[in-house]
Motif scaffolding. Structure first.
Motif, PDB file in Angstrom:
ATOM      1  N   ALA A 144    -120.040 -52.129  13.785  1.00  0.00           N
ATOM      2  CA  ALA A 144    -121.203 -51.915  12.920  1.00  0.00           C
ATOM      3  C   ALA A 144    -122.219 -50.998  13.584  1.00  0.00           C
ATOM      4  O   ALA A 144    -122.863 -50.176  12.916  1.00  0.00           O
ATOM      5  N   ALA A 145    -122.376 -51.131  14.893  1.00  0.00           N
ATOM      6  CA  ALA A 145    -123.347 -50.311  15.621  1.00  0.00           C
ATOM      7  C   ALA A 145    -122.829 -48.902  15.870  1.00  0.00           C
ATOM      8  O   ALA A 145    -123.562 -48.060  16.402  1.00  0.00           O
ATOM      9  N   GLY A 146    -121.572 -48.652  15.522  1.00  0.00           N
ATOM     10  CA  GLY A 146    -120.988 -47.332  15.763  1.00  0.00           C
ATOM     11  C   GLY A 146    -120.784 -47.060  17.235  1.00  0.00           C
ATOM     12  O   GLY A 146    -120.834 -45.910  17.684  1.00  0.00           O
ATOM     13  N   ALA A 147    -120.518 -48.125  18.003  1.00  0.00           N
ATOM     14  CA  ALA A 147    -120.463 -48.005  19.458  1.00  0.00           C
ATOM     15  C   ALA A 147    -119.056 -48.258  19.978  1.00  0.00           C
ATOM     16  O   ALA A 147    -118.255 -48.968  19.355  1.00  0.00           O
ATOM     17  N   GLY A 148    -118.786 -47.688  21.152  1.00  0.00           N
ATOM     18  CA  GLY A 148    -117.639 -48.108  21.936  1.00  0.00           C
ATOM     19  C   GLY A 148    -118.007 -49.367  22.702  1.00  0.00           C
ATOM     20  O   GLY A 148    -119.090 -49.931  22.512  1.00  0.00           O
ATOM     21  N   ALA A 149    -117.103 -49.792  23.571  1.00  0.00           N
ATOM     22  CA  ALA A 149    -117.350 -51.057  24.274  1.00  0.00           C
ATOM     23  C   ALA A 149    -117.271 -50.896  25.780  1.00  0.00           C
ATOM     24  O   ALA A 149    -116.425 -50.171  26.303  1.00  0.00           O
ATOM     25  N   VAL A 150    -118.199 -51.607  26.443  1.00  0.00           N
ATOM     26  CA  VAL A 150    -118.018 -51.960  27.849  1.00  0.00           C
ATOM     27  C   VAL A 150    -117.541 -53.409  27.829  1.00  0.00           C
ATOM     28  O   VAL A 150    -118.260 -54.287  27.349  1.00  0.00           O
ATOM     29  N   LEU A 151    -116.343 -53.622  28.308  1.00  0.00           N
ATOM     30  CA  LEU A 151    -115.830 -54.981  28.395  1.00  0.00           C
ATOM     31  C   LEU A 151    -116.179 -55.524  29.774  1.00  0.00           C
ATOM     32  O   LEU A 151    -115.649 -55.051  30.783  1.00  0.00           O
ATOM     33  N   ASP A 152    -117.109 -56.480  29.822  1.00  0.00           N
ATOM     34  CA  ASP A 152    -117.409 -57.132  31.100  1.00  0.00           C
ATOM     35  C   ASP A 152    -116.441 -58.292  31.248  1.00  0.00           C
ATOM     36  O   ASP A 152    -116.597 -59.346  30.618  1.00  0.00           O
ATOM     37  N   VAL A 153    -115.433 -58.066  32.067  1.00  0.00           N
ATOM     38  CA  VAL A 153    -114.363 -59.055  32.237  1.00  0.00           C
ATOM     39  C   VAL A 153    -114.925 -60.344  32.853  1.00  0.00           C
ATOM     40  O   VAL A 153    -114.514 -61.448  32.477  1.00  0.00           O
TER      41      VAL A 153
END
Lengths: 73, 278
Positions: free
Chosen positions: B168-177
């Protein structure tokens, strides 16, 4: 109920100990007073005291880090 | 799949030593705390020197993308200017709300993926896209509150929710494992179910850090070496994230020496090599 009102209630619950106590002891009154649904207030009251304390501690650490220029969380 | 860079999130005490390293290796990329650049006089010059040697990525903590009360437009514009000056590959902050009209939390408060929240994220995300030229990413934060953990399969539900919100935000992701691992431990859900349900093709960066258990809850205290279980979860994530470009490590408390940090970077690099992502 609007998102702004729900966020305001959660934010207040997390920083205002007296409000947190009222949410736990008088949920119906708080819901009526703030125009929240009973479910909104139940969701707040369902957060354990231990977790609220953990949030406040993390908030404090974050503020300290911010002042020292080290914060990535 | 792209070769994945490995690096660390820069802290002030390491900067001079970083600049004295004889070569770029063993670091491929540096993460810059973009709020430090905005708040600290003279920081821009030091980070530009780092940027002359390494690709930089920007990470922030003060955006509040989910604020129903809106974003601070001047702050977003300052981010746009700083990320342009540093030529950062992307700009990331956290999926959360930080403030209301009357309360500034200054710490990440959780969101859900209800229709109104998705609308706010779309509006705020559009503002960021308009004022910041760098691609925009959002990170899954640690959530000690256990917000929106719904049976019978909370891992899948939370993973879908994360995917819905960043989309919805039109963003990619930083996945904090590590955040994911600790949330899963605290709330008794499957971290791999979260990974399998989220929009993993949106993951551009992965964060890792070490933390500890305090009063019965796992906290991302960023003051410990990486746990073996974080590296195991990283392995699982690597198999699901074809657009991943960088894995970085964070450390905020009781800072180790730069050599010790480089040893941690080496542990991550070894996993990437074993999984064929180098």
């Amino acid at each position: 109920m609007t998102l702004a009102a729900r966020q305001s209630a959660l934010a207040r619950f997390l920083v205002d100990l007296a409000f947190e106590r009222r949410v736990r002891s008088e949920p119906e009154a708080v819901a009526a007073e703030l125009g929240l649904t009973p479910d909104d207030v139940r969701n707040l009251a369902a957060i354990s005291t231990r977790r609220v304390i953990a949030f406040r501690a993390s908030r404090w650490v974050k503020e300290r880090r911010r002042r020292s220029g080290n914060d990535s969380t | 799949m792209f070769p994945v860079a490995v690096g660390l999130s820069v802290r002030e005490p390491w900067i001079d030593e970083l600049l004295r390293l004889p070569s770029r290796a063993p670091i491929d990329v540096l993460e810059v705390m973009i709020d430090d650049v905005l708040h600290c006089t003279g920081a821009m010059g030091r980070y530009r020197r780092l940027g002359a040697r390494w690709p930089l990525i920007a990470h922030g903590v003060e955006l509040g993308i989910g604020n129903a009360s809106g974003l601070d437009v001047r702050y977003v514009e300052a981010i746009g200017e700083a990320t342009s000056m540093l030529r950062t590959r992307w700009y990331a902050d956290h999926l959360c709300f930080l403030a209301t009209d009357t309360i500034t939390l200054g710490h990440f408060a959780p969101l859900t993926d209800d229709e109104e929240t998705l609308g706010v994220l779309a509006e705020n995300g559009a503002l960021v896209a308009d004022r910041v030229a760098a691609p925009f990413l959002l990170e899954n934060p640690a959530d000690v509150l256990g917000w929106d953990v719904r049976p019978p399969d909370p891992g899948t539900g939370l993973g879908r929710s994360f995917g819905n919100t960043i989309t919805a935000a039109g963003a990619g992701a930083v996945l904090d494992v590590t955040n994911l691992l600790y949330n899963a431990r605290n709330d008794g859900f499957s971290a791999t179910a979260f990974l399998d349900a989220m929009a993993a093709n949106r993951v551009v960066q992965i964060h890792l850090a070490g933390g500890r258990k305090i009063d019965g809850l796992w906290i991302d205290s960023h003051d410990r070496p990486l746990e073996a279980e974080s590296l195991d979860l990283l392995r699982h994530a690597l198999r699901l994230t074809p657009n991943l470009r960088a894995v970085t490590i964070e450390w905020d408390e009781d800072l180790p020496t730069l050599d010790e940090m480089l040893a941690e970077v080496g542990r991550i690099r070894a996993v990437l090599e074993q999984e064929g992502r180098r």
